[in-house]
Design an enzyme around this catalytic site. Structure first.
Site, PDB file in Angstrom:
ATOM      1  N   TYR A  87       0.834  -1.216   0.000  1.00  0.00           N
ATOM      2  CA  TYR A  87       0.000   0.000   0.000  1.00  0.00           C
ATOM      3  C   TYR A  87       0.869   1.267   0.000  1.00  0.00           C
ATOM      4  O   TYR A  87       0.685   2.166  -0.839  1.00  0.00           O
ATOM      5  CB  TYR A  87      -0.913  -0.028   1.235  1.00  0.00           C
ATOM      6  CG  TYR A  87      -1.819   1.173   1.350  1.00  0.00           C
ATOM      7  CD1 TYR A  87      -2.985   1.271   0.585  1.00  0.00           C
ATOM      8  CD2 TYR A  87      -1.525   2.217   2.225  1.00  0.00           C
ATOM      9  CE1 TYR A  87      -3.818   2.382   0.696  1.00  0.00           C
ATOM     10  CE2 TYR A  87      -2.355   3.323   2.342  1.00  0.00           C
ATOM     11  CZ  TYR A  87      -3.501   3.394   1.574  1.00  0.00           C
ATOM     12  OH  TYR A  87      -4.319   4.488   1.689  1.00  0.00           O
ATOM     13  N   LYS A 106       1.308   4.201  -2.929  1.00  0.00           N
ATOM     14  CA  LYS A 106       1.022   5.621  -2.698  1.00  0.00           C
ATOM     15  C   LYS A 106       2.277   6.476  -2.913  1.00  0.00           C
ATOM     16  O   LYS A 106       2.178   7.634  -3.340  1.00  0.00           O
ATOM     17  CB  LYS A 106       0.451   5.814  -1.290  1.00  0.00           C
ATOM     18  CG  LYS A 106      -0.922   5.139  -1.096  1.00  0.00           C
ATOM     19  CD  LYS A 106      -1.971   5.721  -2.035  1.00  0.00           C
ATOM     20  CE  LYS A 106      -3.374   5.250  -1.689  1.00  0.00           C
ATOM     21  NZ  LYS A 106      -4.394   5.909  -2.516  1.00  0.00           N
TER      22      LYS A 106
END
Ligand SMILES: NC(=O)c1ccc[n+]([C@@H]2O[C@H](COP(=O)([O-])OP(=O)(O)OC[C@H]3O[C@@H](n4cnc5c(N)ncnc54)[C@H](O)[C@@H]3O)[C@@H](O)[C@H]2O)c1
Length: 247
Positions: free
Chosen positions: A150, A154
């Protein structure tokens, strides 16, 4: 007012952004893999008199994205604003992340953003005006244990927004990203139910301003970045996090 395309608009942060942009008078296309959710938000907006379209699309699939952008364009004209909020979070110790899990998170959060921006930018280049706001995450700024996929996705979003800001600045297009932290949305509730995140009150104790964030906190910053007044802001990461990470 230019057409605003908002991915992930069926829920949470994306939904709040749809409401804010519609209130500013922009026609809004809600693009989400949850078609029923997108339709639900469209109904809320129409109730307030907004011009709105719900498009079911998996943003990790290029043909879905192209189709959704085309639908929105035929209904409301060229895309002037793109906000990419569609995303998934995943918590897994690094050693247990399978290639499938890694690829899924990257495909939705990073490659999905790439697809949407590449599909929408030609309209903005043609108009010599555009606003792109990507939703990143504080996890990419400070690191996040058990979220390697994750946080990496990002981090890619932040790098993509900086790069496109430079590449398209001379075309009148600004590209920024908002890095939220601890925002009260269905995504957070899901991880609370799974026992991965603690209760809201416990989260709030670790935030300097003393409360968890709301979708409206993010949407207000986003609406400003999409406005005429924000024309000199590009390539920036705007941290909306109650002081929980100070850059
Ligand atoms: N809530 C937070 O604390 C927080 C913190 C940092 C970053 N973010 C980011 O903000 C964004 C919005 O998160 P949220 O908290 O509102 O979550 P949410 O789960 O409430 O909303 C995410 C939306 O994205 C949609 N979506 C998921 N996969 C998709 C796909 N493949 N194609 C199209 N739509 C898809 C979902 O259906 C949902 O409507 C995400 O990118 C998330 O990573 C959230």
């Amino acid at each position: 007012m230019p057409l605003a395309v908002v991915t992930g608009g069926a829920s949470g942060i994306g939904r709040s952004i749809c409401h804010h942009l519609a209130r500013h008078g922009n026609p809004v296309a809600i693009v989400d893999i949850d078609g029923e959710g997108a339709e639900r938000v469209a109904k809320e907006l129409r109730g307030d008199g907004a011009r709105v379209l719900a498009c079911r699309a998996d943003t990790s699939v290029r043909s879905d994205v192209d189709q959704a952008i085309q639908m929105a364009r035929s209904e409301f004209g060229p895309v002037g604003i793109l906000v990419t909020s569609a995303g998934v979070a995943q918590f897994e110790p690094f050693g247990e992340i399978t290639l499938d899990s890694w690829n899924r998170v990257l495909a939705i959060n990073l490659t999905g953003t790439f697809h949407c921006v590449q599909a929408a930018l030609p309209d903005m280049v043609e108009a010599r005006w555009g606003r792109v706001v990507m939703i990143s995450s504080s996890s990419a700024q400070r690191g996040a244990p058990r979220m390697a996929h994750y946080a990496s996705s990002k981090g890619g979003v932040i790098a993509l927004s900086k790069t496109l800001a430079l590449e398209y600045a001379a075309s009148g297009i600004t590209v920024n990203n908002i890095a939220p932290s601890s925002i009260d949305t269905p995504m957070v509730h899901e991880w609370q139910s799974a026992g991965t995140l603690g209760p809201i009150e416990a989260m709030a104790r670790n935030i300097p301003v003393g409360r968890i964030g709301t979708g409206d906190d993010i949407a207000a910053a986003c609406a400003f970045l999409c406005s005429e007044d924000a024309g000199y802001i590009t390539g920036q990461t705007i941290s909306v996090n109650g002081g929980s990470y100070v850059t």
